[in-house]
Design a protein around this motif. Structure first.
Motif, PDB file in Angstrom:
ATOM      1  N   SER A  28       0.865  -1.332  -0.078  1.00 28.38           N
ATOM      2  CA  SER A  28       0.133   0.110  -0.081  1.00 28.38           C
ATOM      3  C   SER A  28       0.876   1.095  -0.067  1.00 28.38           C
ATOM      4  O   SER A  28       0.309   2.406  -0.178  1.00 28.38           O
ATOM      5  CB  SER A  28      -1.081   0.001   1.205  1.00 28.38           C
ATOM      6  N   THR A  29       1.999   1.131   0.137  1.00 29.32           N
ATOM      7  CA  THR A  29       3.022   2.361   0.407  1.00 29.32           C
ATOM      8  C   THR A  29       3.248   3.052  -0.896  1.00 29.32           C
ATOM      9  O   THR A  29       3.734   4.025  -1.186  1.00 29.32           O
ATOM     10  CB  THR A  29       4.488   1.934   1.083  1.00 29.32           C
ATOM     11  N   ASP A  30       2.691   2.093  -2.089  1.00 26.99           N
ATOM     12  CA  ASP A  30       3.064   2.848  -3.421  1.00 26.99           C
ATOM     13  C   ASP A  30       1.857   3.798  -3.573  1.00 26.99           C
ATOM     14  O   ASP A  30       2.023   4.231  -4.831  1.00 26.99           O
ATOM     15  CB  ASP A  30       3.248   2.034  -4.572  1.00 26.99           C
ATOM     16  N   TYR A  31       0.800   3.954  -3.073  1.00 23.80           N
ATOM     17  CA  TYR A  31      -0.294   4.663  -3.324  1.00 23.80           C
ATOM     18  C   TYR A  31      -0.784   5.631  -2.316  1.00 23.80           C
ATOM     19  O   TYR A  31      -0.250   5.269  -1.220  1.00 23.80           O
ATOM     20  CB  TYR A  31      -1.488   3.578  -3.530  1.00 23.80           C
ATOM     21  N   ALA A  32      -1.499   6.719  -2.722  1.00 26.13           N
ATOM     22  CA  ALA A  32      -2.189   7.596  -1.800  1.00 26.13           C
ATOM     23  C   ALA A  32      -2.992   6.926  -1.153  1.00 26.13           C
ATOM     24  O   ALA A  32      -3.639   5.860  -1.347  1.00 26.13           O
ATOM     25  CB  ALA A  32      -2.443   8.880  -2.593  1.00 26.13           C
ATOM     26  N   ARG A  33      -3.235   7.168   0.286  1.00 29.64           N
ATOM     27  CA  ARG A  33      -4.171   6.645   1.274  1.00 29.64           C
ATOM     28  C   ARG A  33      -4.834   7.576   1.815  1.00 29.64           C
ATOM     29  O   ARG A  33      -4.217   8.900   1.657  1.00 29.64           O
ATOM     30  CB  ARG A  33      -3.412   5.812   2.302  1.00 29.64           C
ATOM     31  N   GLU A  45     -18.223  10.653   2.759  1.00 26.19           N
ATOM     32  CA  GLU A  45     -17.391  11.845   2.360  1.00 26.19           C
ATOM     33  C   GLU A  45     -16.085  11.620   2.470  1.00 26.19           C
ATOM     34  O   GLU A  45     -15.378  10.981   3.509  1.00 26.19           O
ATOM     35  CB  GLU A  45     -17.782  13.195   2.830  1.00 26.19           C
ATOM     36  N   GLY A  46     -15.042  12.051   1.506  1.00 23.55           N
ATOM     37  CA  GLY A  46     -13.672  11.765   1.670  1.00 23.55           C
ATOM     38  C   GLY A  46     -13.213  13.094   2.703  1.00 23.55           C
ATOM     39  O   GLY A  46     -13.248  14.076   2.351  1.00 23.55           O
ATOM     40  N   ILE A  47     -12.356  12.562   3.810  1.00 27.12           N
ATOM     41  CA  ILE A  47     -11.924  13.528   4.598  1.00 27.12           C
ATOM     42  C   ILE A  47     -10.523  13.989   4.809  1.00 27.12           C
ATOM     43  O   ILE A  47     -10.132  15.079   5.226  1.00 27.12           O
ATOM     44  CB  ILE A  47     -12.785  13.470   6.047  1.00 27.12           C
ATOM     45  N   SER A  48      -9.808  12.998   4.482  1.00 26.35           N
ATOM     46  CA  SER A  48      -8.211  13.286   4.275  1.00 26.35           C
ATOM     47  C   SER A  48      -7.509  12.214   3.368  1.00 26.35           C
ATOM     48  O   SER A  48      -8.111  11.082   3.048  1.00 26.35           O
ATOM     49  CB  SER A  48      -7.772  13.323   5.696  1.00 26.35           C
ATOM     50  N   CYS A  49      -6.423  12.777   3.079  1.00 23.83           N
ATOM     51  CA  CYS A  49      -5.438  11.980   2.079  1.00 23.83           C
ATOM     52  C   CYS A  49      -4.053  12.269   2.279  1.00 23.83           C
ATOM     53  O   CYS A  49      -3.810  13.467   2.652  1.00 23.83           O
ATOM     54  CB  CYS A  49      -5.817  12.159   0.540  1.00 23.83           C
ATOM     55  N   ILE A  50      -3.358  11.260   2.217  1.00 26.37           N
ATOM     56  CA  ILE A  50      -1.967  11.376   2.196  1.00 26.37           C
ATOM     57  C   ILE A  50      -1.172  10.888   1.054  1.00 26.37           C
ATOM     58  O   ILE A  50      -1.362   9.722   0.700  1.00 26.37           O
ATOM     59  CB  ILE A  50      -1.171  10.955   3.471  1.00 26.37           C
ATOM     60  N   SER A  51      -0.429  11.541   0.126  1.00 28.21           N
ATOM     61  CA  SER A  51       0.113  11.218  -1.077  1.00 28.21           C
ATOM     62  C   SER A  51       1.494  10.122  -0.836  1.00 28.21           C
ATOM     63  O   SER A  51       2.224  10.333   0.361  1.00 28.21           O
ATOM     64  CB  SER A  51       0.417  12.322  -1.938  1.00 28.21           C
ATOM     65  N   THR A  74       6.966   1.547   7.495  1.00 25.60           N
ATOM     66  CA  THR A  74       7.599   0.367   8.002  1.00 25.60           C
ATOM     67  C   THR A  74       6.629  -0.622   8.507  1.00 25.60           C
ATOM     68  O   THR A  74       6.945  -1.649   8.551  1.00 25.60           O
ATOM     69  CB  THR A  74       8.713   0.615   9.129  1.00 25.60           C
ATOM     70  N   LYS A  75       5.436  -0.066   9.172  1.00 24.35           N
ATOM     71  CA  LYS A  75       4.383  -0.686   9.705  1.00 24.35           C
ATOM     72  C   LYS A  75       3.198  -1.052   8.658  1.00 24.35           C
ATOM     73  O   LYS A  75       2.066  -1.506   8.918  1.00 24.35           O
ATOM     74  CB  LYS A  75       3.962  -0.580  10.916  1.00 24.35           C
ATOM     75  N   ASN A  76       3.312  -0.451   7.449  1.00 22.14           N
ATOM     76  CA  ASN A  76       1.889  -0.439   6.399  1.00 22.14           C
ATOM     77  C   ASN A  76       1.064   0.075   7.308  1.00 22.14           C
ATOM     78  O   ASN A  76      -0.111  -0.514   6.932  1.00 22.14           O
ATOM     79  CB  ASN A  76       1.921  -1.660   5.932  1.00 22.14           C
ATOM     80  N   THR A  77       1.034   1.092   8.085  1.00 23.21           N
ATOM     81  CA  THR A  77      -0.018   1.676   8.877  1.00 23.21           C
ATOM     82  C   THR A  77      -0.251   3.109   8.786  1.00 23.21           C
ATOM     83  O   THR A  77       0.686   3.933   8.626  1.00 23.21           O
ATOM     84  CB  THR A  77       0.151   1.314  10.090  1.00 23.21           C
ATOM     85  N   MET A  78      -1.396   3.449   8.594  1.00 24.50           N
ATOM     86  CA  MET A  78      -1.998   4.818   8.284  1.00 24.50           C
ATOM     87  C   MET A  78      -2.687   5.331   9.812  1.00 24.50           C
ATOM     88  O   MET A  78      -3.549   4.256  10.406  1.00 24.50           O
ATOM     89  CB  MET A  78      -2.734   5.172   7.059  1.00 24.50           C
ATOM     90  N   TYR A  79      -2.674   6.559   9.973  1.00 22.63           N
ATOM     91  CA  TYR A  79      -3.329   6.992  11.386  1.00 22.63           C
ATOM     92  C   TYR A  79      -4.115   8.179  11.162  1.00 22.63           C
ATOM     93  O   TYR A  79      -3.807   8.883  10.221  1.00 22.63           O
ATOM     94  CB  TYR A  79      -2.345   7.379  12.323  1.00 22.63           C
ATOM     95  N   LEU A  80      -5.361   8.366  11.813  1.00 23.32           N
ATOM     96  CA  LEU A  80      -5.884   9.744  11.348  1.00 23.32           C
ATOM     97  C   LEU A  80      -6.272   9.968  13.115  1.00 23.32           C
ATOM     98  O   LEU A  80      -6.882   9.344  13.873  1.00 23.32           O
ATOM     99  CB  LEU A  80      -7.241   9.559  11.121  1.00 23.32           C
ATOM    100  N   THR A  97      -7.346   2.992   0.107  1.00 24.97           N
ATOM    101  CA  THR A  97      -6.012   3.205  -0.789  1.00 24.97           C
ATOM    102  C   THR A  97      -6.548   3.516  -2.203  1.00 24.97           C
ATOM    103  O   THR A  97      -7.639   3.173  -2.579  1.00 24.97           O
ATOM    104  CB  THR A  97      -5.399   1.911  -0.723  1.00 24.97           C
ATOM    105  N   PHE A  98      -6.156   4.676  -2.608  1.00 28.53           N
ATOM    106  CA  PHE A  98      -6.416   5.275  -4.022  1.00 28.53           C
ATOM    107  C   PHE A  98      -5.665   4.733  -5.031  1.00 28.53           C
ATOM    108  O   PHE A  98      -4.616   3.986  -4.891  1.00 28.53           O
ATOM    109  CB  PHE A  98      -6.224   6.994  -3.970  1.00 28.53           C
ATOM    110  N   LYS A  99      -6.366   4.967  -6.213  1.00 30.58           N
ATOM    111  CA  LYS A  99      -5.516   4.355  -7.483  1.00 30.58           C
ATOM    112  C   LYS A  99      -4.269   5.048  -7.947  1.00 30.58           C
ATOM    113  O   LYS A  99      -3.836   4.726  -8.873  1.00 30.58           O
ATOM    114  CB  LYS A  99      -6.435   4.235  -8.462  1.00 30.58           C
TER     115      LYS A  99
END
Length: 124
Positions: A28-33, A45-51, A74-80, A97-99
């Motif tokens: 997943s690290t190769d894509y925006a999340r 609704e989409g509220i946040s993204c990190i490229s 390193t953990k393949n983890t995303m936080y909000l 995960t975005f395209k």
């Protein structure tokens, strides 16, 4: 391929909460999340993204200044991290995960994978 969100719960108005999303089965690290949410009776609704490219971020106006998105590759983890929560933040929160590697328009069309959602309830 799996996105697992966790960390939701009940929080009082003005409180804070951090939700997390672990990705497995793909890189997943190769894509925006990002994060979407769906409140009762409302559209998702989409509220946040990190490229992926430069970690630029996007926030919906209603959460800007209160929510912070981050990731640990390193953990393949995303936080909000959600601060100053109010009743309008009550919703099921979905990690995605975005395209693309860059943050796209915050519309479901651009989502590649959805997590199962975690419920955040803001109430006294």
């Amino acid at each position: 391929v799996q996105l697992q969100a966790f960390g939701g719960g009940l929080v009082q108005p003005g409180g804070s909460l951090r939700v997390s999303c672990v990705a497995s089965g793909f890189k997943s690290t190769d894509y925006a999340r990002g994060w979407f949410r769906q409140a009762p009776g409302k559209e998702r609704e989409g509220i946040s993204c990190i490229s992926y490219v430069d970690e630029t971020t996007y926030y919906l106006d209603s959460v800007k200044g209160r929510f912070t998105i981050s990731k640990d590759n390193t953990k393949n983890t995303m936080y909000l991290q959600m601060n100053s929560l109010n009743s309008e933040d009550t919703a099921v929160y979905y990690c995605v995960t975005f395209k693309s590697a860059h943050c796209p328009p915050p519309e479901p069309f651009w989502v590649d994978y959805w997590g199962q959602g975690t419920l955040v309830t803001v109430s006294s």
